[in-house]
Design a protein around this motif. Structure first.
Motif, PDB file in Angstrom:
ATOM      1  N   THR A 116       1.072  -1.205  -0.058  1.00  8.66           N
ATOM      2  CA  THR A 116      -0.077   0.006  -0.106  1.00  8.66           C
ATOM      3  C   THR A 116       0.934   1.176  -0.066  1.00  8.66           C
ATOM      4  O   THR A 116       1.960   1.204   0.365  1.00  8.66           O
ATOM      5  CB  THR A 116      -0.850   0.043   1.339  1.00  8.66           C
ATOM      6  OG1 THR A 116      -0.216   0.089   2.388  1.00  8.66           O
ATOM      7  CG2 THR A 116      -1.819  -1.120   1.200  1.00  8.66           C
ATOM      8  N   GLN A 117       0.253   2.401  -0.385  1.00  4.90           N
ATOM      9  CA  GLN A 117       0.860   3.626  -0.354  1.00  4.90           C
ATOM     10  C   GLN A 117      -0.209   4.742   0.174  1.00  4.90           C
ATOM     11  O   GLN A 117      -1.187   4.862  -0.542  1.00  4.90           O
ATOM     12  CB  GLN A 117       1.521   3.969  -1.669  1.00  4.90           C
ATOM     13  CG  GLN A 117       2.175   5.444  -1.896  1.00  4.90           C
ATOM     14  CD  GLN A 117       3.454   5.626  -0.900  1.00  4.90           C
ATOM     15  OE1 GLN A 117       4.232   4.782  -0.810  1.00  4.90           O
ATOM     16  NE2 GLN A 117       3.332   6.813  -0.324  1.00  4.90           N
ATOM     17  N   GLY A 119      -2.083   8.135   0.315  1.00  3.42           N
ATOM     18  CA  GLY A 119      -2.123   9.190  -0.639  1.00  3.42           C
ATOM     19  C   GLY A 119      -2.649  10.569   0.214  1.00  3.42           C
ATOM     20  O   GLY A 119      -2.836  11.424  -0.522  1.00  3.42           O
ATOM     21  N   GLY A 137      -3.253   3.965  -1.926  1.00  4.58           N
ATOM     22  CA  GLY A 137      -2.606   3.086  -3.199  1.00  4.58           C
ATOM     23  C   GLY A 137      -2.641   1.734  -2.619  1.00  4.58           C
ATOM     24  O   GLY A 137      -1.952   1.406  -1.693  1.00  4.58           O
ATOM     25  N   GLN A 164      -0.810   2.079 -14.168  1.00  4.27           N
ATOM     26  CA  GLN A 164      -0.969   3.524 -13.505  1.00  4.27           C
ATOM     27  C   GLN A 164      -1.964   4.137 -14.118  1.00  4.27           C
ATOM     28  O   GLN A 164      -1.987   5.478 -14.075  1.00  4.27           O
ATOM     29  CB  GLN A 164       0.362   4.324 -13.474  1.00  4.27           C
ATOM     30  CG  GLN A 164       1.886   3.556 -13.113  1.00  4.27           C
ATOM     31  CD  GLN A 164       2.860   4.588 -13.286  1.00  4.27           C
ATOM     32  OE1 GLN A 164       2.618   5.787 -13.400  1.00  4.27           O
ATOM     33  NE2 GLN A 164       3.940   3.998 -13.227  1.00  4.27           N
ATOM     34  N   TYR A 201     -10.538  10.954 -11.408  1.00  6.81           N
ATOM     35  CA  TYR A 201     -10.488   9.490 -11.452  1.00  6.81           C
ATOM     36  C   TYR A 201     -11.827   8.884 -11.925  1.00  6.81           C
ATOM     37  O   TYR A 201     -13.018   9.549 -11.866  1.00  6.81           O
ATOM     38  CB  TYR A 201     -10.369   8.649  -9.713  1.00  6.81           C
ATOM     39  CG  TYR A 201      -9.051   9.010  -9.202  1.00  6.81           C
ATOM     40  CD1 TYR A 201      -7.838   8.373  -9.393  1.00  6.81           C
ATOM     41  CD2 TYR A 201      -8.705  10.403  -8.660  1.00  6.81           C
ATOM     42  CE1 TYR A 201      -6.631   8.447  -9.098  1.00  6.81           C
ATOM     43  CE2 TYR A 201      -7.531  10.747  -8.095  1.00  6.81           C
ATOM     44  CZ  TYR A 201      -6.459   9.854  -8.155  1.00  6.81           C
ATOM     45  OH  TYR A 201      -5.099   9.912  -7.833  1.00  6.81           O
ATOM     46  N   TYR A 228      -9.890   3.943  -2.875  1.00  4.82           N
ATOM     47  CA  TYR A 228      -8.640   2.975  -3.174  1.00  4.82           C
ATOM     48  C   TYR A 228      -8.269   3.581  -4.789  1.00  4.82           C
ATOM     49  O   TYR A 228      -9.103   3.573  -5.411  1.00  4.82           O
ATOM     50  CB  TYR A 228      -9.071   1.615  -3.355  1.00  4.82           C
ATOM     51  CG  TYR A 228      -9.306   1.018  -1.799  1.00  4.82           C
ATOM     52  CD1 TYR A 228      -8.178   0.828  -1.022  1.00  4.82           C
ATOM     53  CD2 TYR A 228     -10.435   1.022  -1.125  1.00  4.82           C
ATOM     54  CE1 TYR A 228      -8.491   0.456   0.363  1.00  4.82           C
ATOM     55  CE2 TYR A 228     -10.943   0.498   0.023  1.00  4.82           C
ATOM     56  CZ  TYR A 228      -9.661   0.225   0.844  1.00  4.82           C
ATOM     57  OH  TYR A 228      -9.768  -0.142   2.270  1.00  4.82           O
ATOM     58  N   ILE A 229      -6.937   3.532  -4.966  1.00  6.07           N
ATOM     59  CA  ILE A 229      -6.575   3.885  -6.431  1.00  6.07           C
ATOM     60  C   ILE A 229      -5.574   2.830  -6.395  1.00  6.07           C
ATOM     61  O   ILE A 229      -4.724   2.115  -5.491  1.00  6.07           O
ATOM     62  CB  ILE A 229      -5.847   5.358  -6.638  1.00  6.07           C
ATOM     63  CG1 ILE A 229      -4.746   5.599  -5.661  1.00  6.07           C
ATOM     64  CG2 ILE A 229      -7.108   6.122  -6.274  1.00  6.07           C
ATOM     65  CD1 ILE A 229      -4.123   6.913  -5.818  1.00  6.07           C
ATOM     66  N   VAL A 231      -1.525   1.559  -6.568  1.00  6.11           N
ATOM     67  CA  VAL A 231      -0.334   1.887  -5.757  1.00  6.11           C
ATOM     68  C   VAL A 231       0.386   2.507  -6.655  1.00  6.11           C
ATOM     69  O   VAL A 231       1.242   3.481  -6.047  1.00  6.11           O
ATOM     70  CB  VAL A 231       0.157   0.439  -5.065  1.00  6.11           C
ATOM     71  CG1 VAL A 231       0.821  -0.572  -5.914  1.00  6.11           C
ATOM     72  CG2 VAL A 231       1.133   1.165  -4.097  1.00  6.11           C
ATOM     73  N   THR A 233      -0.144   4.532  -9.107  1.00  4.96           N
ATOM     74  CA  THR A 233      -0.631   5.586  -9.270  1.00  4.96           C
ATOM     75  C   THR A 233      -0.382   6.566  -8.243  1.00  4.96           C
ATOM     76  O   THR A 233       0.216   7.808  -8.249  1.00  4.96           O
ATOM     77  CB  THR A 233      -2.089   5.719  -9.640  1.00  4.96           C
ATOM     78  OG1 THR A 233      -2.313   4.998 -10.760  1.00  4.96           O
ATOM     79  CG2 THR A 233      -2.759   7.006 -10.091  1.00  4.96           C
ATOM     80  N   ALA A 234      -0.629   6.117  -6.829  1.00  5.25           N
ATOM     81  CA  ALA A 234      -0.419   6.747  -5.733  1.00  5.25           C
ATOM     82  C   ALA A 234       1.271   7.167  -5.477  1.00  5.25           C
ATOM     83  O   ALA A 234       1.564   8.225  -4.883  1.00  5.25           O
ATOM     84  CB  ALA A 234      -0.782   6.013  -4.507  1.00  5.25           C
ATOM     85  N   LYS A 235       2.117   6.217  -5.973  1.00  8.73           N
ATOM     86  CA  LYS A 235       3.688   6.621  -6.102  1.00  8.73           C
ATOM     87  C   LYS A 235       4.148   7.499  -7.120  1.00  8.73           C
ATOM     88  O   LYS A 235       5.374   7.681  -7.180  1.00  8.73           O
ATOM     89  CB  LYS A 235       4.273   5.398  -5.823  1.00  8.73           C
ATOM     90  CG  LYS A 235       4.412   4.432  -4.720  1.00  8.73           C
ATOM     91  CD  LYS A 235       5.385   3.379  -4.855  1.00  8.73           C
ATOM     92  CE  LYS A 235       5.263   2.822  -3.360  1.00  8.73           C
ATOM     93  NZ  LYS A 235       6.014   3.385  -2.339  1.00  8.73           N
TER      94      LYS A 235
END
Length: 424
Positions: A116-117, A119, A137, A164, A201, A228-229, A231, A233-235
């Motif tokens: 996970t990441q 955001g 993410g 992504q 989104y 939730y997106i 990971v 994309t979040a990074k």
């Protein structure tokens, strides 16, 4: 003879109701306190266990830690900023390639690896409509590691992560805030307003929101739900592409401990040349055992303190039985003159003490369960009534009656019948 003694004891209690009730009071309070505390403790333990289990009984947490830090039983280390002030380099963290290699190394044991990441928090807006969100993410294995219930659409896929994409999975609470009733959110685009940027989104799925913990006085429209997106994309705007934590999902939860040990050996070998950092593998079983031990110890300690009132109640039983012996001296003399032996007199008074303690114990049991039920209802946790605790409490109250009834019973049994008949 036992039935006759029980009837005599009940008759004596009935003829002195108020005195009997005051005698029982200590027993009632003691048993009530123990049952209430143990019931609340068992309910809290069961609730915590259920909540932790929903996080995944077959999950194994991988965490990057300094080599000189003692492992945390809850599986949470201090990876980003250590006690020495050191921060792990990119090469010290868990890379996507390491995750792929792990899957290849344990193909028959690992169902997936979730990463996970965060955001941060943001707000989705459409005119006057808005929804508070916490962006997270995730990869395609997140669903395997977490108890998330999908209502419609699909979750984040491997293709979303690879490409992504600007895909999003939202909660039903989010949908009720942002869309009119009956409107299908799947495929709809939403604008997410962050402090410095606006992102768009496309909704690909809707999950059922379940509140975790106490939400206080926050209204449904103001509650923050997870958005939730992918990971990756979040990074996109995060310099660090590797991971501090990863969650391995065991294919067979019954083998989670064996897999945890295997993963620990695997990462020990992988990090053998790393002088400062390591990866620790822990699972929920360790956490559950620790929580249960803590809760049980606390409940027993508090119940022991509450049990002191049983000692007071026992002394009350002994005092009232001594008064009863004095009041019934002539009756004892008459029974002895008619042939009653020491054993019969002793049994009569012990039986009366046990009856008083048992009646007090049963009343305390009922009141304790009622208090426990009210408390668990208030805290919204399931009511758990332990048969061992309830049975043990009643038996303990009987033991109190026997223990504190023996001295008055012996005193009554040893009375000289001639002196007893002369007593006025």
């Amino acid at each position: 003879m036992i039935i006759e003694n029980i009837l005599l004891a009940l008759s004596s209690i009935k003829s002195n109701k108020m005195r009997a009730l005051l005698t029982m009071l200590g027993i009632i309070i003691g048993i009530m306190s123990i049952i209430a505390i143990m019931t609340i403790g068992d309910a809290m333990t069961a609730s915590v266990t259920d909540n932790v289990s929903t996080l995944g009984a077959g999950n194994i947490t991988l965490a990057v830690q300094e080599k000189d830090i003692v492992n945390n039983p809850f599986g949470m280390g201090r990876p980003r900023v250590s006690v020495t002030g050191r921060v792990p380099l990119t090469s010290d963290l868990i890379s996507p390639q390491m995750i792929e290699d792990l899957k290849l190394a344990f193909p028959e044991n690992v169902a997936g690896v979730s990463v996970t990441q965060s955001g941060g928090t943001a707000q989705a807006k459409d005119g006057d409509l808005y929804a508070n969100i916490s962006i997270n993410g995730v990869n395609e294995d997140f669903m395997k590691a977490n108890n998330l219930s999908m209502i419609s659409g699909s979750f984040i896929t491997a293709n979303d992560v690879r490409n992504q994409t600007q895909s999003a999975v939202v909660s039903d609470r989010f949908v009720s805030n942002m869309f009119s009733e009956g409107e299908d959110p799947i495929g709809q685009m939403v604008k997410v307003y962050k402090p410095t940027v606006v992102e768009v989104y496309t909704i690909v799925g809707v999950y059922r929101y379940e509140a975790m913990g106490f939400t206080g006085m926050v209204s449904d429209s103001e509650v923050t739900t997870t958005f939730y997106i992918p990971v990756t994309t979040a990074k996109q705007n995060v310099r660090e592409k590797n991971y501090t934590y990863a969650t391995v999902v065991c294919l067979d939860p019954a083998e989670v401990n064996d897999l945890t040990e295997s993963l620990q050996r695997y990462f020990n070998a992988l990090y053998i040349n790393n002088r400062d950092w390591k990866v620790t593998a822990t699972n929920m079983t360790t956490m559950l055992d620790t929580i249960n031990d803590m809760m049980n110890t606390m409940s027993i300690a508090i119940a022991f303190i509450a049990g002191i009132s049983l000692l007071v109640g026992g002394i009350g039983v002994m005092n009232i039985m001594l008064v009863s012996v004095t009041e019934r001296t002539r009756e004892i003399g008459t029974r002895k003159a008619l042939g009653a032996k020491h054993f019969h007199i002793r049994l009569q008074f012990v039986t009366e003490a046990v009856i008083i303690a048992c009646v007090g114990g049963v009343i305390g049991l009922v009141l304790g369960i009622a208090i426990g039920a009210a408390a668990t209802s208030f805290f919204e946790v399931p009511l758990v009534i332990s048969a061992t605790t309830t049975t043990g409490s009643v038996l303990f109250s009987m033991a109190v009656g026997v223990f504190f009834g023996i001295y008055p019973a012996n005193k009554a049994a040893k009375l000289d019948p001639i002196e007893a008949l002369r007593y006025e």
